[in-house]
Write a protein that holds these residues in place. Structure first.
Motif, PDB file in Angstrom:
ATOM      1  N   ASP A   1      -5.180  -0.592  18.561  1.00 39.68           N
ATOM      2  CA  ASP A   1      -4.895  -1.648  17.600  1.00 39.68           C
ATOM      3  C   ASP A   1      -3.712  -1.213  16.742  1.00 39.68           C
ATOM      4  O   ASP A   1      -3.884  -0.431  15.799  1.00 39.68           O
ATOM      5  N   ALA A   2      -2.516  -1.690  17.066  1.00 37.25           N
ATOM      6  CA  ALA A   2      -1.303  -1.271  16.364  1.00 37.25           C
ATOM      7  C   ALA A   2      -1.304  -1.668  14.886  1.00 37.25           C
ATOM      8  O   ALA A   2      -0.907  -0.865  14.047  1.00 37.25           O
ATOM      9  N   PRO A   3      -1.731  -2.882  14.515  1.00 42.06           N
ATOM     10  CA  PRO A   3      -1.761  -3.210  13.087  1.00 42.06           C
ATOM     11  C   PRO A   3      -2.698  -2.303  12.288  1.00 42.06           C
ATOM     12  O   PRO A   3      -2.394  -1.921  11.164  1.00 42.06           O
ATOM     13  N   ARG A   4      -3.812  -1.931  12.894  1.00 44.62           N
ATOM     14  CA  ARG A   4      -4.742  -1.034  12.210  1.00 44.62           C
ATOM     15  C   ARG A   4      -4.105   0.351  12.028  1.00 44.62           C
ATOM     16  O   ARG A   4      -4.271   0.993  10.996  1.00 44.62           O
ATOM     17  N   ALA A   5      -3.368   0.798  13.034  1.00 44.57           N
ATOM     18  CA  ALA A   5      -2.692   2.091  12.941  1.00 44.57           C
ATOM     19  C   ALA A   5      -1.633   2.076  11.840  1.00 44.57           C
ATOM     20  O   ALA A   5      -1.496   3.044  11.084  1.00 44.57           O
ATOM     21  N   ARG A   6      -0.885   0.978  11.732  1.00 49.86           N
ATOM     22  CA  ARG A   6       0.123   0.872  10.676  1.00 49.86           C
ATOM     23  C   ARG A   6      -0.525   0.870   9.297  1.00 49.86           C
ATOM     24  O   ARG A   6      -0.041   1.515   8.363  1.00 49.86           O
ATOM     25  N   LYS A   7      -1.621   0.147   9.168  1.00 49.88           N
ATOM     26  CA  LYS A   7      -2.323   0.083   7.890  1.00 49.88           C
ATOM     27  C   LYS A   7      -2.886   1.452   7.515  1.00 49.88           C
ATOM     28  O   LYS A   7      -2.796   1.881   6.366  1.00 49.88           O
ATOM     29  N   LEU A   8      -3.459   2.153   8.486  1.00 52.53           N
ATOM     30  CA  LEU A   8      -3.998   3.483   8.232  1.00 52.53           C
ATOM     31  C   LEU A   8      -2.879   4.467   7.892  1.00 52.53           C
ATOM     32  O   LEU A   8      -3.035   5.311   7.003  1.00 52.53           O
ATOM     33  N   ALA A   9      -1.741   4.337   8.555  1.00 55.08           N
ATOM     34  CA  ALA A   9      -0.606   5.220   8.272  1.00 55.08           C
ATOM     35  C   ALA A   9      -0.109   5.026   6.848  1.00 55.08           C
ATOM     36  O   ALA A   9       0.171   5.993   6.129  1.00 55.08           O
ATOM     37  N   LYS A  10      -0.033   3.784   6.424  1.00 56.99           N
ATOM     38  CA  LYS A  10       0.395   3.500   5.052  1.00 56.99           C
ATOM     39  C   LYS A  10      -0.584   4.099   4.053  1.00 56.99           C
ATOM     40  O   LYS A  10      -0.185   4.718   3.062  1.00 56.99           O
ATOM     41  N   ARG A  11      -1.864   3.959   4.327  1.00 56.55           N
ATOM     42  CA  ARG A  11      -2.898   4.496   3.430  1.00 56.55           C
ATOM     43  C   ARG A  11      -2.861   6.027   3.408  1.00 56.55           C
ATOM     44  O   ARG A  11      -3.011   6.635   2.349  1.00 56.55           O
ATOM     45  N   ILE A  12      -2.634   6.644   4.561  1.00 50.88           N
ATOM     46  CA  ILE A  12      -2.551   8.106   4.617  1.00 50.88           C
ATOM     47  C   ILE A  12      -1.357   8.599   3.800  1.00 50.88           C
ATOM     48  O   ILE A  12      -1.461   9.582   3.058  1.00 50.88           O
ATOM     49  N   GLY A  13      -0.233   7.916   3.906  1.00 50.14           N
ATOM     50  CA  GLY A  13       0.933   8.290   3.107  1.00 50.14           C
ATOM     51  C   GLY A  13       0.647   8.226   1.616  1.00 50.14           C
ATOM     52  O   GLY A  13       1.045   9.118   0.852  1.00 50.14           O
ATOM     53  N   GLN A  14      -0.049   7.178   1.184  1.00 55.06           N
ATOM     54  CA  GLN A  14      -0.399   7.048  -0.227  1.00 55.06           C
ATOM     55  C   GLN A  14      -1.358   8.142  -0.669  1.00 55.06           C
ATOM     56  O   GLN A  14      -1.211   8.727  -1.746  1.00 55.06           O
ATOM     57  N   ILE A  15      -2.349   8.430   0.154  1.00 57.39           N
ATOM     58  CA  ILE A  15      -3.346   9.451  -0.188  1.00 57.39           C
ATOM     59  C   ILE A  15      -2.701  10.822  -0.291  1.00 57.39           C
ATOM     60  O   ILE A  15      -2.940  11.570  -1.253  1.00 57.39           O
ATOM     61  N   VAL A  16      -1.861  11.171   0.673  1.00 55.66           N
ATOM     62  CA  VAL A  16      -1.226  12.482   0.673  1.00 55.66           C
ATOM     63  C   VAL A  16      -0.274  12.611  -0.520  1.00 55.66           C
ATOM     64  O   VAL A  16      -0.247  13.645  -1.202  1.00 55.66           O
ATOM     65  N   ALA A  17       0.493  11.566  -0.809  1.00 53.72           N
ATOM     66  CA  ALA A  17       1.414  11.616  -1.950  1.00 53.72           C
ATOM     67  C   ALA A  17       0.652  11.788  -3.260  1.00 53.72           C
ATOM     68  O   ALA A  17       1.034  12.595  -4.118  1.00 53.72           O
ATOM     69  N   SER A  18      -0.428  11.043  -3.407  1.00 54.05           N
ATOM     70  CA  SER A  18      -1.234  11.167  -4.617  1.00 54.05           C
ATOM     71  C   SER A  18      -1.874  12.541  -4.719  1.00 54.05           C
ATOM     72  O   SER A  18      -1.926  13.140  -5.802  1.00 54.05           O
ATOM     73  N   ALA A  19      -2.358  13.061  -3.615  1.00 52.68           N
ATOM     74  CA  ALA A  19      -2.986  14.383  -3.617  1.00 52.68           C
ATOM     75  C   ALA A  19      -1.973  15.472  -3.962  1.00 52.68           C
ATOM     76  O   ALA A  19      -2.298  16.411  -4.695  1.00 52.68           O
ATOM     77  N   LEU A  20      -0.764  15.353  -3.439  1.00 55.23           N
ATOM     78  CA  LEU A  20       0.258  16.350  -3.753  1.00 55.23           C
ATOM     79  C   LEU A  20       0.626  16.305  -5.233  1.00 55.23           C
ATOM     80  O   LEU A  20       0.933  17.332  -5.842  1.00 55.23           O
TER      81      LEU A  20
END
Length: 149
Positions: free
Chosen positions: A3-22
């Protein structure tokens, strides 16, 4: 089926989580100047690639990319745990960090554009007041064939 849209949505969320964690959670001083620019997740949601840039302390100093890469590698497990807790997916993707080359590419393109602009200015300077190399009227009238009377 991936599911490509789900992968894009998860990628965006992972970027936000990692940036916030850093910014708030990971207390490594080598990560103070790291900026997350993008994240990509494979279609099967198993692997995530996080792209980052590193800024220097001052404009004229080079960034410590090797130190940032080592710090991100050592914090990979903690960041993956945070991603798993925040996303709630069945399988937390493995994280890999890649230095983003977009700023370097943009700087290279700016240099090429500056050289092209200088070359155009030189051509315009040489063309100013130049005369054509050939006849003033390059279009010659067609030759008339003699008519037989």
């Amino acid at each position: 089926m991936p599911d490509a849209p789900r992968a894009r949505k998860l990628a965006k969320r992972i970027g936000q989580i990692v940036a916030s964690a850093l910014e708030h959670e990971v207390k490594d001083p080598r990560l103070a100047r790291v900026t997350i620019t993008d994240a990509r997740v494979t279609a099967d949601l198993r692997d995530a690639t996080v792209y980052y840039t590193v800024l220097g302390d001052k404009l004229d100093t080079a960034p410590d990319t090797a130190g940032a890469a080592a710090a991100l590698d050592s914090a990979k497990g903690v960041l993956r745990t945070m991603v798993g807790q925040a996303t709630g997916v069945r399988f937390t993707p493995t994280l890999s960090f890649v230095a983003d080359t977009v700023p370097d590419d943009a700087r290279h393109i700016d240099d090429l554009l500056a050289r092209a602009k200088a070359a155009d200015a030189e051509v315009a300077r040489l063309a100013n007041g130049a005369q054509p190399a050939g006849d003033p009227d390059p279009y010659k009238p067609p030759r008339e064939e003699p008519t037989e009377d």
